[in-house]
Design a protein around this motif. Structure first.
Motif, PDB file in Angstrom:
ATOM      1  N   ASP A 104     -27.238  72.381   5.009  1.00 60.69           N
ATOM      2  CA  ASP A 104     -28.249  73.498   4.577  1.00 60.69           C
ATOM      3  C   ASP A 104     -27.606  74.819   5.449  1.00 60.69           C
ATOM      4  OD1 ASP A 104     -28.922  71.869   2.445  1.00 60.69           O
ATOM      5  OD2 ASP A 104     -31.099  71.815   3.782  1.00 60.69           O
ATOM      6  N   ARG A 107     -23.954  76.101   4.551  1.00 62.47           N
ATOM      7  CA  ARG A 107     -24.393  76.481   3.428  1.00 62.47           C
ATOM      8  C   ARG A 107     -24.444  77.905   3.547  1.00 62.47           C
ATOM      9  NH1 ARG A 107     -24.632  71.816   1.086  1.00 62.47           N
ATOM     10  NH2 ARG A 107     -27.022  71.376   1.403  1.00 62.47           N
ATOM     11  N   GLU A 108     -26.103  78.084   4.795  1.00 60.09           N
ATOM     12  CA  GLU A 108     -26.126  79.779   4.841  1.00 60.09           C
ATOM     13  C   GLU A 108     -25.823  80.463   5.482  1.00 60.09           C
ATOM     14  OE1 GLU A 108     -30.235  78.585   6.784  1.00 60.09           O
ATOM     15  OE2 GLU A 108     -31.049  77.794   5.593  1.00 60.09           O
ATOM     16  N   ALA A 110     -21.840  80.293   5.816  1.00 58.99           N
ATOM     17  CA  ALA A 110     -21.187  80.393   4.546  1.00 58.99           C
ATOM     18  C   ALA A 110     -21.477  81.833   3.897  1.00 58.99           C
ATOM     19  CB  ALA A 110     -20.779  79.286   3.976  1.00 58.99           C
ATOM     20  N   GLY A 111     -22.723  81.620   3.390  1.00 59.57           N
ATOM     21  CA  GLY A 111     -23.173  82.460   2.757  1.00 59.57           C
ATOM     22  C   GLY A 111     -23.630  84.048   3.252  1.00 59.57           C
ATOM     23  N   ARG A 112     -23.527  84.454   4.104  1.00 62.93           N
ATOM     24  CA  ARG A 112     -23.735  85.085   5.285  1.00 62.93           C
ATOM     25  C   ARG A 112     -22.215  85.600   6.160  1.00 62.93           C
ATOM     26  NH1 ARG A 112     -26.728  82.266   9.022  1.00 62.93           N
ATOM     27  NH2 ARG A 112     -24.775  82.449  10.470  1.00 62.93           N
ATOM     28  N   LYS A 119     -16.528  82.504   8.242  1.00 60.78           N
ATOM     29  CA  LYS A 119     -16.962  81.903   6.072  1.00 60.78           C
ATOM     30  C   LYS A 119     -16.560  80.346   5.803  1.00 60.78           C
ATOM     31  CE  LYS A 119     -17.687  85.127   3.548  1.00 60.78           C
ATOM     32  NZ  LYS A 119     -19.305  84.609   2.924  1.00 60.78           N
ATOM     33  N   ILE A 123     -17.345  76.665   5.358  1.00 57.12           N
ATOM     34  CA  ILE A 123     -16.976  76.107   4.289  1.00 57.12           C
ATOM     35  C   ILE A 123     -16.655  74.665   4.319  1.00 57.12           C
ATOM     36  CG2 ILE A 123     -16.053  76.089   2.133  1.00 57.12           C
ATOM     37  CD1 ILE A 123     -16.269  79.150   2.534  1.00 57.12           C
ATOM     38  N   SER A 130     -21.181  71.922  -3.587  1.00 55.43           N
ATOM     39  CA  SER A 130     -20.884  73.659  -3.027  1.00 55.43           C
ATOM     40  C   SER A 130     -20.127  73.715  -2.763  1.00 55.43           C
ATOM     41  CB  SER A 130     -22.290  73.457  -2.242  1.00 55.43           C
ATOM     42  OG  SER A 130     -21.737  73.380  -0.748  1.00 55.43           O
ATOM     43  N   ALA A 133     -17.864  77.352  -5.583  1.00 57.85           N
ATOM     44  CA  ALA A 133     -18.278  78.733  -5.717  1.00 57.85           C
ATOM     45  C   ALA A 133     -17.261  79.732  -4.610  1.00 57.85           C
ATOM     46  CB  ALA A 133     -19.724  78.715  -5.338  1.00 57.85           C
ATOM     47  N   TYR A 134     -16.495  78.812  -4.147  1.00 61.36           N
ATOM     48  CA  TYR A 134     -16.108  79.654  -3.118  1.00 61.36           C
ATOM     49  C   TYR A 134     -13.919  79.785  -3.147  1.00 61.36           C
ATOM     50  CZ  TYR A 134     -19.692  80.326   0.272  1.00 61.36           C
ATOM     51  OH  TYR A 134     -20.436  80.334   0.266  1.00 61.36           O
ATOM     52  N   GLU A 137     -12.450  83.576  -4.300  1.00 59.63           N
ATOM     53  CA  GLU A 137     -12.705  83.939  -3.267  1.00 59.63           C
ATOM     54  C   GLU A 137     -11.567  85.296  -3.216  1.00 59.63           C
ATOM     55  OE1 GLU A 137     -15.485  85.261  -0.696  1.00 59.63           O
ATOM     56  OE2 GLU A 137     -17.261  85.116  -2.319  1.00 59.63           O
TER      57      GLU A 137
END
Length: 206
Positions: A104, A107-108, A110-112, A119, A123, A130, A133-134, A137
């Motif tokens: 978790d 994932r936070e 990677a999004g930030r 990043k 990932i 999950s 989603a990348y 990119e």
């Protein structure tokens, strides 16, 4: 604290390589000076190699230690990732979170994190679907990290095959390797071939 000077040493050696003028000279005195510079540069390289070996030992010791930390320590590490200015140290800490199984928090991160290599490190440690989603990119490091993270996620095979449509040869080769790991099937990195295979085998595969 032990890694910081190792990073500094690597950066200084890199700058020395960039600054070194190795163009031939017909001036004997100037050539002698350059020969001395070459010797100094070679000595710096040897020093860097020794420090790199030390850094590898430190890194492995850190990873081994992270695996034994209590789960509540993960939040502190994640906070340190945010506070750090060095992308290298950020990556080390993210690898530590991966060793702890803190999906978790990865994932936070990677999004930030805006830096592609940071990043990508987050990932790659996620190891679940999950990461799909990348796949689209813009940064190639992030796309390749997503493929690496999906090598154990059978449910992501269809998404990886669809992503192979992009005009990026390196990505398609990496995607074919990921699909080989997921499907135990070896095919060339061709989107059409993999799409045909998926249509013929999807029902049995899922």
């Amino acid at each position: 604290e032990r890694i910081e000077p190792l990073i500094g040493s690597a950066e200084r050696a890199r700058q020395a390589a960039l600054d070194f003028d190795d163009a031939p000279s017909f001036d004997l005195r100037e050539e002698q000076v350059r020969e001395r510079q070459r010797e100094l540069f070679a000595a710096r390289i040897r020093q860097l190699e020794a420090r790199a070996l030390e850094a590898e030992r430190v890194h492995q010791a850190l990873m081994d230690g992270f695996a034994f930390l209590k789960p509540e320590a993960a939040a502190h590490l994640a906070g340190e990732v945010e506070r750090q200015g060095s992308w290298i140290l950020k990556c080390e800490l993210l690898e530590g979170l991966a060793a702890m199984g803190a999906r978790d928090l990865l994932r936070e991160a990677a999004g930030r994190e805006p830096e592609p290599v940071v990043k990508a490190t987050a990932i790659e440690g996620m190891l679940d679907e999950s990461a799909v989603a990348y796949l689209a990119e813009s940064q190639w490091q992030v796309r390749l990290a997503a493929l690496q993270a999906l090598r154990r996620s059978r449910g992501a095979a269809g998404a990886v095959i669809r992503a192979m449509q992009r005009p990026d040869g390196r990505f398609r080769k990496a995607a074919a390797k990921t699909l080989e790991a997921l499907t135990c099937t070896e095919l060339p990195p061709d989107a059409g071939l993999w799409r045909d295979w998926w249509e013929a085998n999807r029902e049995d595969f899922l």
